[in-house]
Design an enzyme around this catalytic site. Structure first.
Site, PDB file in Angstrom:
ATOM      1  N   GLU A 157      92.816 -38.787-145.898  1.00  0.00           N
ATOM      2  CA  GLU A 157      91.360 -38.864-145.796  1.00  0.00           C
ATOM      3  C   GLU A 157      90.868 -39.886-144.776  1.00  0.00           C
ATOM      4  O   GLU A 157      90.187 -40.857-145.137  1.00  0.00           O
ATOM      5  CB  GLU A 157      90.751 -39.169-147.170  1.00  0.00           C
ATOM      6  CG  GLU A 157      91.092 -38.148-148.232  1.00  0.00           C
ATOM      7  CD  GLU A 157      90.254 -38.306-149.508  1.00  0.00           C
ATOM      8  OE1 GLU A 157      89.579 -39.324-149.656  1.00  0.00           O
ATOM      9  OE2 GLU A 157      90.285 -37.384-150.351  1.00  0.00           O
ATOM     10  N   GLU A 358      94.808 -32.922-153.523  1.00  0.00           N
ATOM     11  CA  GLU A 358      94.045 -33.614-154.563  1.00  0.00           C
ATOM     12  C   GLU A 358      92.911 -32.711-155.038  1.00  0.00           C
ATOM     13  O   GLU A 358      92.205 -32.109-154.231  1.00  0.00           O
ATOM     14  CB  GLU A 358      93.401 -34.922-154.047  1.00  0.00           C
ATOM     15  CG  GLU A 358      94.367 -36.039-153.786  1.00  0.00           C
ATOM     16  CD  GLU A 358      93.669 -37.321-153.315  1.00  0.00           C
ATOM     17  OE1 GLU A 358      92.485 -37.526-153.658  1.00  0.00           O
ATOM     18  OE2 GLU A 358      94.319 -38.095-152.595  1.00  0.00           O
TER      19      GLU A 358
HETATM   20  C1  GBH Z   1      89.923 -39.318-153.119  1.00  0.00           C
HETATM   21  O1  GBH Z   1      88.846 -39.495-152.277  1.00  0.00           O
HETATM   22  C2  GBH Z   1      90.954 -40.376-152.843  1.00  0.00           C
HETATM   23  O2  GBH Z   1      91.976 -39.873-152.005  1.00  0.00           O
HETATM   24  C3  GBH Z   1      91.539 -41.011-154.076  1.00  0.00           C
HETATM   25  O3  GBH Z   1      92.250 -42.157-153.726  1.00  0.00           O
HETATM   26  C4  GBH Z   1      90.436 -41.294-155.062  1.00  0.00           C
HETATM   27  O4  GBH Z   1      90.886 -42.020-156.165  1.00  0.00           O
HETATM   28  C5  GBH Z   1      89.882 -39.978-155.499  1.00  0.00           C
HETATM   29  O5  GBH Z   1      89.453 -39.221-154.417  1.00  0.00           O
HETATM   30  C6  GBH Z   1      88.715 -40.105-156.462  1.00  0.00           C
HETATM   31  O6  GBH Z   1      87.634 -40.763-155.874  1.00  0.00           O
HETATM   32  O7  GBH Z   1      78.861 -38.651-153.976  1.00  0.00           O
HETATM   33  O8  GBH Z   1      78.536 -36.248-154.075  1.00  0.00           O
HETATM   34  O9  GBH Z   1      78.373 -37.388-151.965  1.00  0.00           O
HETATM   35  C7  GBH Z   1      87.682 -38.780-152.563  1.00  0.00           C
HETATM   36  C8  GBH Z   1      86.765 -38.671-151.365  1.00  0.00           C
HETATM   37  C9  GBH Z   1      84.562 -38.813-150.565  1.00  0.00           C
HETATM   38  C10 GBH Z   1      85.006 -37.354-152.389  1.00  0.00           C
HETATM   39  C11 GBH Z   1      83.129 -38.930-150.961  1.00  0.00           C
HETATM   40  C12 GBH Z   1      83.553 -37.390-152.797  1.00  0.00           C
HETATM   41  C13 GBH Z   1      81.335 -38.116-152.149  1.00  0.00           C
HETATM   42  C14 GBH Z   1      80.719 -37.078-153.017  1.00  0.00           C
HETATM   43  N1  GBH Z   1      85.392 -38.598-151.743  1.00  0.00           N
HETATM   44  N2  GBH Z   1      82.688 -37.768-151.709  1.00  0.00           N
HETATM   45  S1  GBH Z   1      79.001 -37.353-153.273  1.00  0.00           S
END
Ligand code: GBH
Length: 464
Positions: A157, A358
């Site tokens: 990511e 994931e």
């Molecule tokens: C992953 O990232 C990570 O790889 C992991 O380490 C982490 O623990 C897991 O997810 C859970 O968080 O608020 O509706 O705009 C997740 C990446 C980026 C997904 C931001 C959700 C925002 C959604 N995230 N995104 S919102």
């Protein structure tokens, strides 16, 4: 393939990351990463560094075929460069032996956001040198572990690491500069290319990268993906798609930049850090693209000139909340978004193998005595597996599915209060207890698919 089944050889498992579970942040020569510096929480996490054997046994009991973990760069190069720290690599050596004995296939991620603080002190990802250090690190890890790891993922990511780490500052190292965020993103991509070259030269069997990808849609499209858009909304959707998805997909898979991106970077620090030949270095052939899917991005055009700090270039775009079911973190639950995403990736990159590296959610679990009831997590995974199977039936080349995550753990800036695990962890005692979802998932793995029952509650698609 039965109607609820998956293709033969489909890979089932779980994902974790080093900082979120290992703890032992100063053991065996490890020095701080940017997350140790940034985070207020004591990073004992799940003490997996000492309890890895128990955790592997747990995975074995739950029937996991695959385990994706990440290597802590600060264990291997505490100072960022120089000679690799053998004692730090020993941990992964022990872990891999244990996985081997349990018959679980390892998938190693090299960078899950935990840059050695020593490299941040020398400029971090906005500095081009970090990309070169990353390739050296990849080679050192492969040299020691390559006899037991077939599949390597370079970055996890990069959007999150660059734009939350250097743009909004909500993640480590907490810098807030649009220009640095774009520079970081480019240097991460360059690091991916250089590391891929180094891994290939060392004889790595399979190399890939992991991206957080989100279909981008308007609020009306959340319940009707085919809803036509106004020109203004179509432009907003395209622009956010370029920033979130194609900023990474296109350099890696096509050796180009999305057209929408360049004027945005020009306005935010310029393109001086992009050198001739970089795109060629980045576009190494990939064996596998890891897809992390949680939720779509929901946007619409709005008459305002403000940009969200995590989204430089998003002026005139509103990020919307929508009236759908959400996880405890408030992320909209849209399983159909996964089919949409896979359909699009299969269309744009027909020869690419995919893996869901994931997918999962945090919910408030109900603890009754020894049982942990998490019906919402079961529904969440079940609905996403239905969406995944629909895409596979249409021809998407998805080779496996990994749940985020094995254990309740240290959820970055949110600390310990977010619960994403299939397995409950009592952080006072470090006791692990499988939740209902873990036992349910074990059955999914056993039958290579879902039971022939209807979803427990109406999905968005059935309501629409
Ligand atoms: C992953 O990232 C990570 O790889 C992991 O380490 C982490 O623990 C897991 O997810 C859970 O968080 O608020 O509706 O705009 C997740 C990446 C980026 C997904 C931001 C959700 C925002 C959604 N995230 N995104 S919102």
């Amino acid at each position: 393939m039965s109607s609820a089944g998956f293709p033969e050889g489909f890979v089932w498992g779980v994902s974790t990351s080093a900082y979120q579970i290992e703890g032992a942040t100063s053991a065996d020569g490890r020095l701080p990463s940017i997350w140790d510096t940034f985070s207020a929480d004591r990073a004992e996490a799940c003490d997996h560094y000492h309890r890895y054997a128990e955790d592997v046994r747990l995975m074995k009991d739950l029937g996991m075929a695959a385990y994706r973990f990440s290597v802590s760069w600060a264990r291997v190069f505490p100072q960022g460069d120089g000679k690799p720290n053998a004692a730090g690599l020993d941990f992964y050596d022990r872990l891999l032996d244990e996985l081997g004995d349990a018959g679980i296939t390892p998938y190693a991620t090299l960078y899950h956001w935990d840059l050695p603080q020593a490299l941040e002190d020398r400029g971090g990802w906005p500095s081009r040198d970090t990309a070169r250090h990353f390739a050296d690190y990849a080679a050192a890890v492969h040299e020691r572990l390559g006899d037991r790891v077939d599949t390597w993922f370079t970055l996890n990511e990069p959007w999150v690491a660059a734009f939350l780490g250097y743009g909004s500052g909500s993640h480590a190292p907490g810098r807030t500069s649009a220009a640095e965020a774009f520079r970081s993103a480019h240097h991460m991509l360059l690091g991916h290319g250089l590391a891929t070259q180094a891994l290939r030269a060392a004889g790595a069997a399979r190399v890939g990268a992991v991206l957080n990808l989100s279909p981008v849609m308007t609020p009306a499209q959340v319940s009707d993906f085919d809803r036509p858009l106004s020109d203004e909304d179509a432009e907003a959707v395209r622009r956010i798609d370029a920033l979130a998805n194609r900023q990474f997909l296109e350099p890696m898979l096509r050796g180009s930049h999305p057209a929408e991106l360049l004027p945005i970077v020009e306005r935010n620090g310029g393109l001086g850090h992009v050198r001739d030949g970089d795109l060629q270095t980045i576009a190494q052939p990939l064996d596998l693209l890891g897809v992390n899917y949680y939720t779509p991005l929901v946007v619409q055009a709005q008459p305002s000139e403000l940009a969200d700090p995590a989204w430089p270039g998003s002026e005139g775009v509103l990020f919307c909340t929508v009236p759908t079911a959400v996880t405890a973190m408030g992320w909209p639950i849209v399983p159909g978004g996964l089919s949409l995403l896979l359909r699009r990736l299969s269309h744009d990159h027909p020869d690419l193998d995919l893996m869901i590296t994931e997918n999962g959610a945090d919910f408030v679990d109900v603890v009754t005595g020894d049982d942990i009831h998490d019906v919402e997590r079961i529904s969440f995974i079940e609905e996403h597996l239905r969406a995944l199977r629909a895409a596979v039936e249409e021809g998407a080349r998805v080779r496996g599915y990994l749940v985020w995550t094995l254990l309740d753990n240290l959820e970055w800036s949110d600390g310990y209060r977010r619960k994403f695990g299939l397995v409950h962890v009592d952080f006072a005692t470090q006791r692990r207890r499988p939740k209902d979802s873990a036992l349910w998932y074990r059955d999914v793995i056993r039958r290579n698919g879902l039971a022939e029952t209807r979803p427990r509650r109406p999905t968005l698609e059935t309501v629409a």
